[in-house]
Design a protein around this motif. Structure first.
Motif, PDB file in Angstrom:
ATOM      1  N   SER A  78       0.851  -1.189   0.000  1.00  0.00           N
ATOM      2  CA  SER A  78       0.000   0.000   0.000  1.00  0.00           C
ATOM      3  C   SER A  78       0.885   1.237   0.000  1.00  0.00           C
ATOM      4  O   SER A  78       2.074   1.151   0.330  1.00  0.00           O
ATOM      5  CB  SER A  78      -0.928   0.010   1.228  1.00  0.00           C
ATOM      6  N   PRO A  79       0.322   2.394  -0.349  1.00  0.00           N
ATOM      7  CA  PRO A  79       1.129   3.624  -0.330  1.00  0.00           C
ATOM      8  C   PRO A  79       1.575   4.017   1.086  1.00  0.00           C
ATOM      9  O   PRO A  79       2.492   4.806   1.244  1.00  0.00           O
ATOM     10  CB  PRO A  79       0.186   4.684  -0.891  1.00  0.00           C
ATOM     11  N   LEU A  80       0.946   3.455   2.106  1.00  0.00           N
ATOM     12  CA  LEU A  80       1.253   3.836   3.480  1.00  0.00           C
ATOM     13  C   LEU A  80       2.413   3.063   4.093  1.00  0.00           C
ATOM     14  O   LEU A  80       2.938   3.466   5.135  1.00  0.00           O
ATOM     15  CB  LEU A  80       0.014   3.639   4.357  1.00  0.00           C
ATOM     16  N   MET A  81       2.809   1.931   3.494  1.00  0.00           N
ATOM     17  CA  MET A  81       3.869   1.135   4.111  1.00  0.00           C
ATOM     18  C   MET A  81       4.635   0.322   3.088  1.00  0.00           C
ATOM     19  O   MET A  81       4.121   0.016   2.012  1.00  0.00           O
ATOM     20  CB  MET A  81       3.306   0.230   5.208  1.00  0.00           C
ATOM     21  N   ARG A 106      -9.236  -4.345  -4.689  1.00  0.00           N
ATOM     22  CA  ARG A 106      -9.120  -4.723  -6.102  1.00  0.00           C
ATOM     23  C   ARG A 106      -9.601  -3.593  -6.997  1.00  0.00           C
ATOM     24  O   ARG A 106     -10.448  -2.797  -6.601  1.00  0.00           O
ATOM     25  CB  ARG A 106      -9.947  -5.978  -6.374  1.00  0.00           C
ATOM     26  N   ASN A 107      -9.069  -3.554  -8.209  1.00  0.00           N
ATOM     27  CA  ASN A 107      -9.541  -2.568  -9.176  1.00  0.00           C
ATOM     28  C   ASN A 107     -10.810  -3.081  -9.863  1.00  0.00           C
ATOM     29  O   ASN A 107     -11.318  -4.150  -9.515  1.00  0.00           O
ATOM     30  CB  ASN A 107      -8.442  -2.214 -10.190  1.00  0.00           C
ATOM     31  N   ALA A 108     -11.309  -2.357 -10.849  1.00  0.00           N
ATOM     32  CA  ALA A 108     -12.560  -2.731 -11.515  1.00  0.00           C
ATOM     33  C   ALA A 108     -12.459  -4.083 -12.231  1.00  0.00           C
ATOM     34  O   ALA A 108     -13.467  -4.760 -12.423  1.00  0.00           O
ATOM     35  CB  ALA A 108     -12.956  -1.644 -12.507  1.00  0.00           C
ATOM     36  N   SER A 109     -11.263  -4.486 -12.588  1.00  0.00           N
ATOM     37  CA  SER A 109     -11.062  -5.773 -13.269  1.00  0.00           C
ATOM     38  C   SER A 109     -10.900  -6.927 -12.293  1.00  0.00           C
ATOM     39  O   SER A 109     -10.753  -8.068 -12.713  1.00  0.00           O
ATOM     40  CB  SER A 109      -9.819  -5.710 -14.159  1.00  0.00           C
ATOM     41  N   GLY A 110     -10.879  -6.634 -10.994  1.00  0.00           N
ATOM     42  CA  GLY A 110     -10.726  -7.667  -9.989  1.00  0.00           C
ATOM     43  C   GLY A 110      -9.283  -7.998  -9.650  1.00  0.00           C
ATOM     44  O   GLY A 110      -9.012  -8.950  -8.923  1.00  0.00           O
ATOM     45  N   ILE A 111      -8.358  -7.203 -10.151  1.00  0.00           N
ATOM     46  CA  ILE A 111      -6.932  -7.431  -9.884  1.00  0.00           C
ATOM     47  C   ILE A 111      -6.565  -6.763  -8.560  1.00  0.00           C
ATOM     48  O   ILE A 111      -6.895  -5.593  -8.342  1.00  0.00           O
ATOM     49  CB  ILE A 111      -6.064  -6.873 -11.026  1.00  0.00           C
ATOM     50  N   PRO A 112      -5.882  -7.481  -7.660  1.00  0.00           N
ATOM     51  CA  PRO A 112      -5.469  -6.880  -6.385  1.00  0.00           C
ATOM     52  C   PRO A 112      -4.490  -5.732  -6.619  1.00  0.00           C
ATOM     53  O   PRO A 112      -3.498  -5.892  -7.328  1.00  0.00           O
ATOM     54  CB  PRO A 112      -4.793  -8.017  -5.627  1.00  0.00           C
ATOM     55  N   VAL A 113      -4.791  -4.562  -6.027  1.00  0.00           N
ATOM     56  CA  VAL A 113      -3.926  -3.391  -6.195  1.00  0.00           C
ATOM     57  C   VAL A 113      -3.382  -2.867  -4.873  1.00  0.00           C
ATOM     58  O   VAL A 113      -2.469  -2.044  -4.863  1.00  0.00           O
ATOM     59  CB  VAL A 113      -4.655  -2.253  -6.943  1.00  0.00           C
ATOM     60  N   GLU A 114      -3.949  -3.335  -3.742  1.00  0.00           N
ATOM     61  CA  GLU A 114      -3.488  -2.838  -2.447  1.00  0.00           C
ATOM     62  C   GLU A 114      -3.849  -3.826  -1.345  1.00  0.00           C
ATOM     63  O   GLU A 114      -4.894  -4.473  -1.397  1.00  0.00           O
ATOM     64  CB  GLU A 114      -4.143  -1.481  -2.162  1.00  0.00           C
ATOM     65  N   LEU A 115      -2.970  -3.944  -0.354  1.00  0.00           N
ATOM     66  CA  LEU A 115      -3.226  -4.738   0.839  1.00  0.00           C
ATOM     67  C   LEU A 115      -3.194  -3.794   2.034  1.00  0.00           C
ATOM     68  O   LEU A 115      -2.187  -3.138   2.274  1.00  0.00           O
ATOM     69  CB  LEU A 115      -2.153  -5.828   1.012  1.00  0.00           C
TER      70      LEU A 115
END
Length: 135
Positions: A78-81, A106-115
């Protein structure tokens, strides 16, 4: 609760009371330097271990370095860590509380973008349905 029976001869050498009982939780345990250091060492060692995503194929196991989850776990969840801080927090939570939780964005396509790390006490209503856990 930690209890000890100090009524034996060793306890009498040090003037200990007959029975001592002290409630212990993860916050009090962290005030013991040996416990704090052990948690810190374990979480540091596991956080710096390289994490890779693999795929099972008919030819064997293949590393998936460009997989979105691999990038999240190894570079920036994530942008925070950083990846190190995220994994260290997850391990510390697992040691202290028995489990570590993260929200997968997840983004609109269902791809994970952040934890995003979730504190153990913010997770409610854990249910098991057909051998699957739901939070």
């Amino acid at each position: 609760t930690v209890g000890s029976d100090a009524s034996g001869w060793i306890g009498s050498l040090f003037g200990a009371a007959a029975s001592i009982a002290t409630p212990v939780n993860e916050h009090k345990a962290l005030t013991v330097s040996a416990y704090y250091n052990a948690v810190d060492q374990i979480s540091n060692d596991l956080a710096k271990t390289p994490f890779k995503v693999y795929r099972n194929t008919n030819d064997g196991v293949i590393s998936q370095g460009s997989h979105p989850v691999s990038i999240l776990l190894s570079k920036e969840p994530s942008p925070l860590m950083t990846s190190f801080v995220f994994r260290k927090m997850m391990v510390q939570s697992a040691i202290h509380k028995g489990d570590g939780f993260a929200h997968i964005i997840r983004n609109a396509s269902g791809i994970p973008v952040e934890l995003c790390y979730i504190d153990f006490y913010d997770v409610h209503n854990i249910k098991k349905y057909e051998n699957q856990l739901y939070y």
